[in-house]
Motif scaffolding. Sequence first.
Motif, mmCIF file in Angstrom:
data_model
loop_
_atom_site.group_PDB
_atom_site.id
_atom_site.type_symbol
_atom_site.label_atom_id
_atom_site.label_comp_id
_atom_site.label_asym_id
_atom_site.label_seq_id
_atom_site.Cartn_x
_atom_site.Cartn_y
_atom_site.Cartn_z
ATOM 1 N N MET A 4 48.237 33.193 32.396
ATOM 2 C CA MET A 4 48.269 31.890 31.759
ATOM 3 C C MET A 4 46.786 31.407 31.676
ATOM 4 O O MET A 4 46.480 30.331 30.764
ATOM 5 C CB MET A 4 49.024 30.655 32.650
ATOM 6 C CG MET A 4 50.802 31.164 32.265
ATOM 7 S SD MET A 4 51.183 31.011 30.684
ATOM 8 C CE MET A 4 51.139 29.252 30.295
ATOM 9 N N MET A 5 45.912 31.497 32.369
ATOM 10 C CA MET A 5 44.495 31.174 32.280
ATOM 11 C C MET A 5 43.868 31.554 31.172
ATOM 12 O O MET A 5 43.284 30.995 30.240
ATOM 13 C CB MET A 5 43.318 31.552 33.417
ATOM 14 C CG MET A 5 44.078 30.903 34.770
ATOM 15 S SD MET A 5 42.749 31.330 36.155
ATOM 16 C CE MET A 5 43.154 33.180 36.339
ATOM 17 N N ALA A 6 44.218 32.914 30.922
ATOM 18 C CA ALA A 6 43.895 33.464 29.265
ATOM 19 C C ALA A 6 44.548 32.836 28.231
ATOM 20 O O ALA A 6 43.629 32.438 27.247
ATOM 21 C CB ALA A 6 43.913 34.920 29.312
ATOM 22 N N ILE A 7 45.850 32.718 28.288
ATOM 23 C CA ILE A 7 46.455 32.013 27.064
ATOM 24 C C ILE A 7 45.975 30.725 26.925
ATOM 25 O O ILE A 7 45.913 30.095 25.790
ATOM 26 C CB ILE A 7 47.942 31.916 27.489
ATOM 27 C CG1 ILE A 7 48.494 33.578 27.469
ATOM 28 C CG2 ILE A 7 48.654 31.177 26.646
ATOM 29 C CD1 ILE A 7 48.476 34.181 26.178
ATOM 30 N N GLY A 8 45.815 29.812 28.150
ATOM 31 C CA GLY A 8 45.401 28.317 28.176
ATOM 32 C C GLY A 8 43.782 28.431 27.521
ATOM 33 O O GLY A 8 43.774 27.370 26.534
ATOM 34 N N VAL A 9 43.027 29.111 27.797
ATOM 35 C CA VAL A 9 41.630 29.029 27.250
ATOM 36 C C VAL A 9 41.813 29.364 25.689
ATOM 37 O O VAL A 9 41.140 28.879 24.851
ATOM 38 C CB VAL A 9 40.610 29.920 27.961
ATOM 39 C CG1 VAL A 9 40.756 31.300 27.798
ATOM 40 C CG2 VAL A 9 39.162 29.367 27.524
ATOM 41 N N LEU A 10 42.684 30.365 25.421
ATOM 42 C CA LEU A 10 42.907 30.918 23.851
ATOM 43 C C LEU A 10 43.542 29.607 23.227
ATOM 44 O O LEU A 10 42.924 29.199 21.975
ATOM 45 C CB LEU A 10 43.512 31.886 23.843
ATOM 46 C CG LEU A 10 43.670 32.660 22.575
ATOM 47 C CD1 LEU A 10 42.526 33.101 22.058
ATOM 48 C CD2 LEU A 10 44.921 33.834 22.724
#
Length: 399
Positions: free
Chosen positions: A74-80
């Motif tokens: 979710m960190m990657a999804i969040g920054v994206l």
Amino acid sequence: MQQNHSRYIYLLSAGHLFTDMNQGALPAILPFLIAAYHFNYAQVATLVLASTVVSSIIQPVFGNLADKTPRPWMMAIGVLLAGTGMAAAGFLSDFRLLFLSIMISGIGVAAFHPEGARMANKVSGDKKGTGVSIFSFGGNAGFAVGPILATASISLFGLRGTAVLAVPCVLMAITILSQIRKMDQAPPEQSRSEMIPEKPAEPDRWVPFTLLSLLLFGRSIVFCGLNTFLPLFFIQVLQQSESTGSALLSFYFAIGAASTLIGGRLGDRFGFVRITRIGFTLFLPVMAALAITRTLVPAVLLLIPVAFALYSPSSLTVVLGQKYLPNRMGLASGITLGLSVSIGGMMAPLLGNLADNFGLMAAIYAITAISIIPAVMSYTLSNEDKREKAVQNSHSLKN
């Protein structure tokens, strides 16, 4: 922090920077949107609401999900989402679509923080104050970088220059995804016989966490109030130019970001609660001194202790929240990093109304008075340092 895991805290800090960069960019984008599409102030305020309050309120929801089933991806999804949502703002003239894109960016911000803070706690090993302060520094730096990058990009490429905001976020999302598996491995800061289980046996303690939340609500009102009225204080009260007021706000932010790092290291050495108390106790007199100052040089010098006192406990309160709720670290992170911020955002218009009716200094004096809340509440916090030493001593006796 162990050497082979310390690099992950810098990766998380960079992710935090590129995520919060988009929230910092929005105030710089708004004047260009007003000029291009003639939005009124009510519409502009609605866009700010879409970005900040929406993201802050739903952060505990993402935190609760992280506690039930950790989702580091979710960190990657969040920054994206944070980057692409804000990047799309320059391509949309329809207000409803613009609101949606900025809200998507805010949702991305909300998705990143709980997992990011949980992972920062995990990879920091036995230096959690230092590790989480580095993570928090990234967010503070992002707020400072966002307006600069947005303004420069739009000046060079027009309103569609907001697309530049997506580039570092896409690259960071790819980087985080490539490192998640290694990052999610428990740091070997202790021998196997001394390893602390990832899911602590001790219960969550809601009373000290509630007291900490009240402290953070007070701190949030002061934080948002200063961000709003500090430049106006230098412009209207001290008779400085708009550019000087903006430059001094940037100076204040820079001191605050550095103070976040210093506070984390002091917390690891002298105790989280002790440094939190010192910071908020110091803030009250230095803020009062700034409020009564009417000459430029003393006011600029006072910005240094004001920023240090307000920012140095910031990462420590996040770690304290995680310690108070060891079985709900995601929820604790969502509240300490997200929901508490929204309180300040909602109170800022009331301070503005106070300034409209009674003058700018009425708002400054109100901010000074409100700073009594975190100062007093800091002395109600449960001292985790003594508690952990007692637990460690009992374990040593058993072994």
